[in-house]
Design a protein around this motif. Sequence first.
Motif, mmCIF file in Angstrom:
data_model
loop_
_atom_site.group_PDB
_atom_site.id
_atom_site.type_symbol
_atom_site.label_atom_id
_atom_site.label_comp_id
_atom_site.label_asym_id
_atom_site.label_seq_id
_atom_site.Cartn_x
_atom_site.Cartn_y
_atom_site.Cartn_z
ATOM 1 N N MET A 159 -32.222 -10.895 7.311
ATOM 2 C CA MET A 159 -32.458 -12.347 6.623
ATOM 3 C C MET A 159 -31.136 -13.071 6.381
ATOM 4 S SD MET A 159 -35.090 -14.169 3.974
ATOM 5 C CE MET A 159 -36.368 -13.849 5.186
ATOM 6 N N ARG A 160 -30.146 -12.233 6.118
ATOM 7 C CA ARG A 160 -28.814 -12.544 5.548
ATOM 8 C C ARG A 160 -28.271 -13.403 6.770
ATOM 9 N NH1 ARG A 160 -27.616 -11.857 0.708
ATOM 10 N NH2 ARG A 160 -28.542 -9.973 -0.260
ATOM 11 N N LYS A 161 -28.492 -13.152 7.967
ATOM 12 C CA LYS A 161 -27.973 -14.067 9.026
ATOM 13 C C LYS A 161 -28.418 -15.465 9.068
ATOM 14 C CE LYS A 161 -27.984 -10.205 12.546
ATOM 15 N NZ LYS A 161 -28.381 -9.966 14.105
ATOM 16 N N ASP A 162 -29.673 -15.576 8.538
ATOM 17 C CA ASP A 162 -30.087 -16.882 8.595
ATOM 18 C C ASP A 162 -29.647 -17.662 7.256
ATOM 19 O OD1 ASP A 162 -31.564 -16.495 10.781
ATOM 20 O OD2 ASP A 162 -33.497 -15.766 9.900
ATOM 21 N N ILE A 163 -29.133 -17.165 6.402
ATOM 22 C CA ILE A 163 -28.791 -17.992 5.228
ATOM 23 C C ILE A 163 -27.176 -17.432 4.780
ATOM 24 C CG2 ILE A 163 -29.982 -16.488 3.595
ATOM 25 C CD1 ILE A 163 -30.533 -18.955 1.968
ATOM 26 N N LYS A 196 -29.484 -20.573 9.897
ATOM 27 C CA LYS A 196 -30.379 -21.815 9.754
ATOM 28 C C LYS A 196 -30.296 -22.632 8.660
ATOM 29 C CE LYS A 196 -34.261 -20.099 12.704
ATOM 30 N NZ LYS A 196 -33.499 -18.652 13.062
ATOM 31 N N ILE A 197 -29.625 -21.963 7.435
ATOM 32 C CA ILE A 197 -29.220 -22.430 6.317
ATOM 33 C C ILE A 197 -27.977 -22.319 5.838
ATOM 34 C CG2 ILE A 197 -30.180 -22.690 3.853
ATOM 35 C CD1 ILE A 197 -32.749 -21.631 4.890
ATOM 36 N N LEU A 198 -27.283 -23.196 5.255
ATOM 37 C CA LEU A 198 -25.860 -22.956 4.769
ATOM 38 C C LEU A 198 -25.916 -23.516 3.455
ATOM 39 C CD1 LEU A 198 -22.727 -24.158 6.985
ATOM 40 C CD2 LEU A 198 -23.626 -21.902 6.770
ATOM 41 N N VAL A 199 -25.518 -22.679 2.423
ATOM 42 C CA VAL A 199 -25.582 -23.209 0.913
ATOM 43 C C VAL A 199 -24.007 -23.434 0.864
ATOM 44 C CG1 VAL A 199 -25.557 -22.125 -1.540
ATOM 45 C CG2 VAL A 199 -27.410 -21.580 0.225
ATOM 46 N N LEU A 200 -23.782 -24.457 0.421
ATOM 47 C CA LEU A 200 -22.496 -25.077 0.225
ATOM 48 C C LEU A 200 -22.116 -25.316 -1.390
ATOM 49 C CD1 LEU A 200 -23.124 -27.778 3.002
ATOM 50 C CD2 LEU A 200 -21.518 -25.890 3.259
ATOM 51 N N ASP A 201 -21.127 -24.420 -2.045
ATOM 52 C CA ASP A 201 -21.037 -24.483 -3.313
ATOM 53 C C ASP A 201 -19.574 -25.221 -3.426
ATOM 54 O OD1 ASP A 201 -20.804 -24.110 -6.050
ATOM 55 O OD2 ASP A 201 -20.574 -22.156 -5.844
ATOM 56 N N GLU A 202 -19.656 -26.567 -3.699
ATOM 57 C CA GLU A 202 -18.552 -27.417 -4.049
ATOM 58 C C GLU A 202 -17.565 -27.173 -2.935
ATOM 59 O OE1 GLU A 202 -18.246 -29.496 -6.641
ATOM 60 O OE2 GLU A 202 -19.374 -28.761 -8.326
ATOM 61 N N PRO A 203 -17.806 -27.323 -1.665
ATOM 62 C CA PRO A 203 -17.076 -27.027 -0.691
ATOM 63 C C PRO A 203 -15.881 -28.017 -0.474
ATOM 64 C CG PRO A 203 -19.075 -28.451 0.133
ATOM 65 C CD PRO A 203 -19.190 -27.928 -1.230
ATOM 66 N N VAL A 204 -15.860 -29.237 -1.058
ATOM 67 C CA VAL A 204 -14.742 -30.072 -0.813
ATOM 68 C C VAL A 204 -14.017 -30.331 -2.387
ATOM 69 C CG1 VAL A 204 -15.545 -31.014 1.242
ATOM 70 C CG2 VAL A 204 -16.249 -32.033 -0.999
ATOM 71 N N SER A 205 -14.567 -29.804 -3.301
ATOM 72 C CA SER A 205 -13.921 -30.193 -4.682
ATOM 73 C C SER A 205 -12.501 -29.695 -4.948
ATOM 74 C CB SER A 205 -14.737 -29.558 -5.832
ATOM 75 O OG SER A 205 -14.949 -28.251 -5.825
ATOM 76 N N ALA A 206 -11.983 -28.752 -4.106
ATOM 77 C CA ALA A 206 -10.612 -28.368 -4.379
ATOM 78 C C ALA A 206 -9.545 -28.820 -3.323
ATOM 79 C CB ALA A 206 -10.509 -26.689 -4.117
ATOM 80 N N SER A 253 -29.624 -26.533 8.019
ATOM 81 C CA SER A 253 -30.156 -27.203 6.788
ATOM 82 C C SER A 253 -28.950 -26.789 5.829
ATOM 83 C CB SER A 253 -31.540 -26.566 6.326
ATOM 84 O OG SER A 253 -32.379 -27.060 7.274
ATOM 85 N N TYR A 254 -28.618 -27.885 4.972
ATOM 86 C CA TYR A 254 -27.519 -27.584 3.822
ATOM 87 C C TYR A 254 -28.366 -27.684 2.525
ATOM 88 C CZ TYR A 254 -24.030 -28.590 7.603
ATOM 89 O OH TYR A 254 -23.369 -28.587 8.502
ATOM 90 N N LEU A 255 -28.212 -26.612 1.728
ATOM 91 C CA LEU A 255 -28.291 -26.722 0.150
ATOM 92 C C LEU A 255 -26.821 -27.127 -0.374
ATOM 93 C CD1 LEU A 255 -29.983 -26.790 -2.204
ATOM 94 C CD2 LEU A 255 -29.687 -24.137 -2.379
ATOM 95 N N PHE A 256 -26.544 -28.254 -0.686
ATOM 96 C CA PHE A 256 -25.195 -28.921 -1.123
ATOM 97 C C PHE A 256 -25.097 -28.989 -2.451
ATOM 98 C CE2 PHE A 256 -21.761 -31.729 -1.360
ATOM 99 C CZ PHE A 256 -20.854 -31.475 -0.325
ATOM 100 N N VAL A 257 -24.132 -28.077 -3.249
ATOM 101 C CA VAL A 257 -24.090 -28.236 -4.653
ATOM 102 C C VAL A 257 -22.840 -28.808 -4.865
ATOM 103 C CG1 VAL A 257 -23.616 -26.640 -6.796
ATOM 104 C CG2 VAL A 257 -25.340 -26.093 -4.810
ATOM 105 N N ALA A 258 -22.670 -29.833 -5.762
ATOM 106 C CA ALA A 258 -21.472 -30.498 -6.218
ATOM 107 C C ALA A 258 -21.620 -31.383 -7.435
ATOM 108 C CB ALA A 258 -21.181 -31.757 -5.096
ATOM 109 N N HIS A 259 -20.578 -31.628 -7.927
ATOM 110 C CA HIS A 259 -20.455 -32.714 -9.041
ATOM 111 C C HIS A 259 -20.124 -33.879 -8.876
ATOM 112 C CE1 HIS A 259 -16.328 -31.403 -9.218
ATOM 113 N NE2 HIS A 259 -15.915 -32.449 -9.673
#
Length: 707
Positions: free
Chosen positions: A455-459, A538-548, A571-577
């Motif tokens: 499943m790690r291939k998918d996320i 199928k899913i990318l989790v983006l953890d503050e991908p542009v803050s730096a 599909s994106y789960l996009f984490v940001a401040h």
Amino acid sequence: MTETMIVPGTHPQGVTPVLEVENLSVTFPQSGADVRAVRGISYHVNPGEFLGIVGESGSGKSVSSMAVMGLLPSSAKITGSIRFQGQSLLERSDGELSRIRGKGLSMIFQDPLSALTPVYTVGHQIAEGLLLHDKKLSTRAAALRAVELLKIVGIPSPERRAEAFPHEFSGGMRQRAMIAIAIANDPKLIIADEPTTALDVTIQAQILEVMQQAKEMTGAAVVLITHDLGVVAGNADRIAVMYAGKLVETGGVDQVFHEPAMPYTIGLLRSMPSMASTEARLVPLEGRPPSLAALPPGCPFAPRCPIAIDDCRKAEPALVAQPGDPFHSAACIRSAEISDGTLERADVFPRPQPVAAGIPVENAGAEVLSVNELVRHFPLMKGSVFKRQIGVVRAVDGVSFDLGAGQTLGLVGESGCGKSTTIMEVLELTKPQHGGIRVNGIDVAQLSKRDRLKMRKDIQVVFQDPMASIDPRLPIHDVIAEPLTVHGVSRKEQQRKVSQMMELVGLDPEMASRYPHEFSGGQRQRIGIARALVTAPKILVLDEPVSALDVSIQAGVINLLADLQQQLGLSYLFVAHDLAVVHHIADHVAVMYLGRIVELGASDDVFNRPRHPYTQALISAVPIPDPTLERSRRRVLLEGDLPSPTDEIPGCNFRSRCPLYTLLPENLQQRCKDEDPSLRALEGISVACHHAEHDVLISTGTEGQCR
């Protein structure tokens, strides 16, 4: 006595500028070629004036301010002139400068934790500066003044906090303490070097408010150094844009923002996501600033400039006044064409077109990730031998959301609200402490170890700091191929996929043998994205991908993510401040506070008509890179910092900071004290507030301000 009106950018008769910098150059000798960090810059600051100095990382902003303060290492070669209140600073000894620093000149540093001494209390460090510059002041009087200053800058319980050490303060409180030190002796000039860079948007708004109050209280001039043009838009009188160690545009903040005459300034402004913009694409500044040890011939910006001509590469242009405005100057041989409209600003850096759609998304919008009542509590232990639990950290406390195929869900909130813990729980792909997680309809709690690996291939995940998440010892080919190695893909297939992914993210496959340090920050983030995509997830989790990243590089990465989603149906789960980035990229938004979601809905609904007071405050605090809009906005400032997740708070856990709570009658306040609000449907969104439908919410001034 009549007060002299000072027009920004002028030298009024009888008024001596607080600071005059003339032809300042700073060179750092190195073997091979010297680094010319600052190259002949000139500017002045009048009493009570607010000057913003902006530009990308490495443009010379901080070095020039350190030269003014006399804080550069002895190896630096400084030429030119720096005059403070008419007196030269460059010829003074370190002892003489020490008597000026802190009293006449003061500085607010970017990282308050490293600027404050960890072994002394905050009160002691404020009092130290007072005692140093006023020998008649008693220790007792200095301590009382330190408490008074902490109160002025908005530190709660200042008497108690004065006895605390820097590590006991939050980031925002440490920066407030730095401001207290800076204004302690009523300086004539305050230099603030990226004072809000590492802070949440709500704390940033508080710090800028405190700086304005400090400026008004002391009458000091302020030089604000930042890469965020939105910060200077609403605060500065004048702006100076730096590139490759030189000033390339200066003028009143309205002139530079509304009528920029230098292509670099135009590019910076068009690359910024804005709460006030509905444009689908940002304008990236391609390439990166030149090495200050090996500048190109002619204009240093020519290699990145879309309107550069042969003459641009022959000689470096001087900073010259624009026709009809002697206080607006630009360093570009084509600035007159831009100013008179021969060259349209929108044509200088045209907005790129979106890529064509790729393979249609199967079951578009159908659930690919579902989180239901997710909980992650961490026990708080005490004792080294016989440990006992003394409390619980409620990092995630009942979070639920769904992510649809081909869609983006933005997860926003202040630092410490539980965003990162939530995504770490999702990425763990194991049975959660409480609640459920489904990926592509499969309950992860039921997965075997082997199935989890499949499943790690998918996320996959893209981390915040591309340099820290990439092994510096490996060539880029091996970095990107690492997930394929884990899944047993052949070496030949790895080479094919790595080349394919590098082309997809805009990197030359010929660079696959290079190492991470040979790439720029934006390129390293593209490498991180390529590594995440190599397993065809199928899913990318983006953890503050542009803050730096600098805003110019950030725009290219944001466009890339939008293009990849369009091409691959991700599909994106996009984490940001950064709410402006989330507003630009997300279809839906979940706002988190103290481990819970307090507002959830479609992006346009949440941003255009926020119903929870916390969401309103977050949106209100986001700076807009437009001076007219910034000056006309009414902010909803939050008092204090985020409470500790270990605190047991009855009722609504936001009420201690809620701007609405104090406006409510006592009977409605009582409900906030007694009842913990849960998410409920309201006008197409979900909101956790007892009084979200009350008209008093709209009267706080947030309605429509991001349109």
